[in-house]
Design a protein around this motif. Structure first.
Motif, mmCIF file in Angstrom:
data_model
loop_
_atom_site.group_PDB
_atom_site.id
_atom_site.type_symbol
_atom_site.label_atom_id
_atom_site.label_comp_id
_atom_site.label_asym_id
_atom_site.label_seq_id
_atom_site.Cartn_x
_atom_site.Cartn_y
_atom_site.Cartn_z
ATOM 1 N N MET A 138 -36.846 63.129 -55.181
ATOM 2 C CA MET A 138 -35.976 62.726 -56.283
ATOM 3 C C MET A 138 -35.524 61.272 -56.118
ATOM 4 O O MET A 138 -35.477 60.520 -57.092
ATOM 5 C CB MET A 138 -34.782 63.681 -56.370
ATOM 6 C CG MET A 138 -35.206 65.063 -56.837
ATOM 7 S SD MET A 138 -33.949 66.363 -56.687
ATOM 8 C CE MET A 138 -32.542 65.668 -57.500
ATOM 9 N N GLU A 139 -35.228 60.872 -54.891
ATOM 10 C CA GLU A 139 -34.826 59.486 -54.627
ATOM 11 C C GLU A 139 -35.958 58.518 -54.951
ATOM 12 O O GLU A 139 -35.740 57.480 -55.585
ATOM 13 C CB GLU A 139 -34.432 59.355 -53.158
ATOM 14 C CG GLU A 139 -34.016 57.965 -52.737
ATOM 15 C CD GLU A 139 -33.706 57.870 -51.249
ATOM 16 O OE1 GLU A 139 -33.686 56.735 -50.739
ATOM 17 O OE2 GLU A 139 -33.497 58.918 -50.592
ATOM 18 N N GLU A 140 -37.170 58.856 -54.530
ATOM 19 C CA GLU A 140 -38.312 57.982 -54.799
ATOM 20 C C GLU A 140 -38.571 57.864 -56.303
ATOM 21 O O GLU A 140 -38.827 56.776 -56.813
ATOM 22 C CB GLU A 140 -39.562 58.507 -54.089
ATOM 23 C CG GLU A 140 -40.747 57.560 -54.196
ATOM 24 C CD GLU A 140 -41.923 58.031 -53.371
ATOM 25 O OE1 GLU A 140 -42.873 58.572 -53.973
ATOM 26 O OE2 GLU A 140 -41.873 57.857 -52.137
ATOM 27 N N GLU A 141 -38.489 58.986 -57.007
ATOM 28 C CA GLU A 141 -38.694 58.949 -58.459
ATOM 29 C C GLU A 141 -37.616 58.115 -59.142
ATOM 30 O O GLU A 141 -37.903 57.368 -60.079
ATOM 31 C CB GLU A 141 -38.737 60.368 -59.024
ATOM 32 C CG GLU A 141 -40.009 61.100 -58.653
ATOM 33 C CD GLU A 141 -40.023 62.566 -59.093
ATOM 34 O OE1 GLU A 141 -39.005 63.067 -59.621
ATOM 35 O OE2 GLU A 141 -41.076 63.201 -58.895
ATOM 36 N N ALA A 142 -36.377 58.224 -58.683
ATOM 37 C CA ALA A 142 -35.285 57.427 -59.251
ATOM 38 C C ALA A 142 -35.516 55.935 -59.001
ATOM 39 O O ALA A 142 -35.303 55.110 -59.901
ATOM 40 C CB ALA A 142 -33.950 57.860 -58.655
ATOM 41 N N ASN A 143 -35.963 55.589 -57.799
ATOM 42 C CA ASN A 143 -36.212 54.180 -57.463
ATOM 43 C C ASN A 143 -37.373 53.589 -58.256
ATOM 44 O O ASN A 143 -37.409 52.388 -58.496
ATOM 45 C CB ASN A 143 -36.476 54.019 -55.966
ATOM 46 C CG ASN A 143 -35.239 54.248 -55.132
ATOM 47 O OD1 ASN A 143 -34.116 54.119 -55.620
ATOM 48 N ND2 ASN A 143 -35.428 54.586 -53.868
ATOM 49 N N PHE A 148 -33.487 54.560 -64.921
ATOM 50 C CA PHE A 148 -32.851 55.726 -64.313
ATOM 51 C C PHE A 148 -31.345 55.703 -64.549
ATOM 52 O O PHE A 148 -30.688 54.692 -64.362
ATOM 53 C CB PHE A 148 -33.130 55.763 -62.805
ATOM 54 C CG PHE A 148 -32.411 56.865 -62.084
ATOM 55 C CD1 PHE A 148 -32.841 58.170 -62.162
ATOM 56 C CD2 PHE A 148 -31.266 56.588 -61.336
ATOM 57 C CE1 PHE A 148 -32.171 59.193 -61.498
ATOM 58 C CE2 PHE A 148 -30.590 57.599 -60.661
ATOM 59 C CZ PHE A 148 -31.046 58.900 -60.750
ATOM 60 N N SER A 149 -30.817 56.838 -64.970
ATOM 61 C CA SER A 149 -29.365 56.996 -65.032
ATOM 62 C C SER A 149 -29.016 58.244 -64.238
ATOM 63 O O SER A 149 -29.744 59.238 -64.265
ATOM 64 C CB SER A 149 -28.881 57.113 -66.484
ATOM 65 O OG SER A 149 -29.420 58.268 -67.091
ATOM 66 N N MET A 150 -27.929 58.180 -63.535
ATOM 67 C CA MET A 150 -27.519 59.261 -62.637
ATOM 68 C C MET A 150 -27.303 60.548 -63.432
ATOM 69 O O MET A 150 -26.542 60.567 -64.388
ATOM 70 C CB MET A 150 -26.240 58.857 -61.904
ATOM 71 C CG MET A 150 -25.880 59.803 -60.815
ATOM 72 S SD MET A 150 -27.161 59.785 -59.569
ATOM 73 C CE MET A 150 -26.190 59.871 -58.130
#
Length: 178
Positions: A138-143, A148-150
């Motif tokens: 999930m972190e990699e996809e967000a980066n 990306f919004s939280m």
């Protein structure tokens, strides 16, 4: 001493698979991976080896091949023989995770959790590693996503549930509370 007596067994019966497996374990203890691999490769070359032994041997060959191209194929061979093997599933997940191949790692860790006994240390280890791997994915996809919004807490929990499996997420939550 064990090596001496195992060698006697192998001198009497060069096809004694149990003695070869024990000899490989002796070399594990002696930290001699070359000789350990030698005995595992001998076992693999013998026809009609018991599936439980062959599965363990392939898993151990995977461990000995850490970071190499054939590492994953050894774990998969082990799982082809023994689909519910926690060590092979968990090790396969680790091999994928070290390569940042998150979805195959998640799939392997879910398989490991399924293979573990409920409430066991293996299950706890698998759940924790599964959770960490899902977090990394999930972190990699967000980066990688510029827009990306939280997500909300509810959306985040749904994402974890989808990736980990709802029952695994519930077990992880209970594990963290205890």
């Amino acid at each position: 001493k064990a090596r001496k007596y195992l060698q006697i067994c192998l001198d009497v019966d060069p096809m004694d698979v149990e003695a070869m497996e024990a000899m490989a374990q002796v070399y594990t203890g002696l930290q001699d991976p070359t000789k350990e691999r030698y005995y595992y490769e001998r076992i693999v070359s013998i026809p009609d080896v018991k599936p439980t032994i062959l599965s363990r041997v392939y898993c151990n060959l995977g461990v000995l091949s850490e970071g190499k191209d054939d590492e994953i194929s050894f774990f998969q061979k082990s799982l082809d023989i023994s689909p519910s093997s926690f060590p092979a599933s968990y090790s396969l997940g680790c091999a994928y995770a070290t390569r940042s191949q998150w979805q195959p790692a998640i799939d392997a860790f879910r398989r490991a959790v399924d293979a573990a006994d409920d409430g066991s240390a293996e299950e706890a280890k698998g759940l924790k590693t599964l959770y960490t791997t899902v977090s990394k994915k999930m972190e990699e996809e967000a980066n990688q996503n510029a827009s990306f919004s939280m997500p909300s807490q509810q959306e985040m929990m749904q994402m974890f549930s989808n990736l980990m499996g709802a029952s695994n997420l519930e077990k992880m939550i209970k594990l963290n509370k205890s």
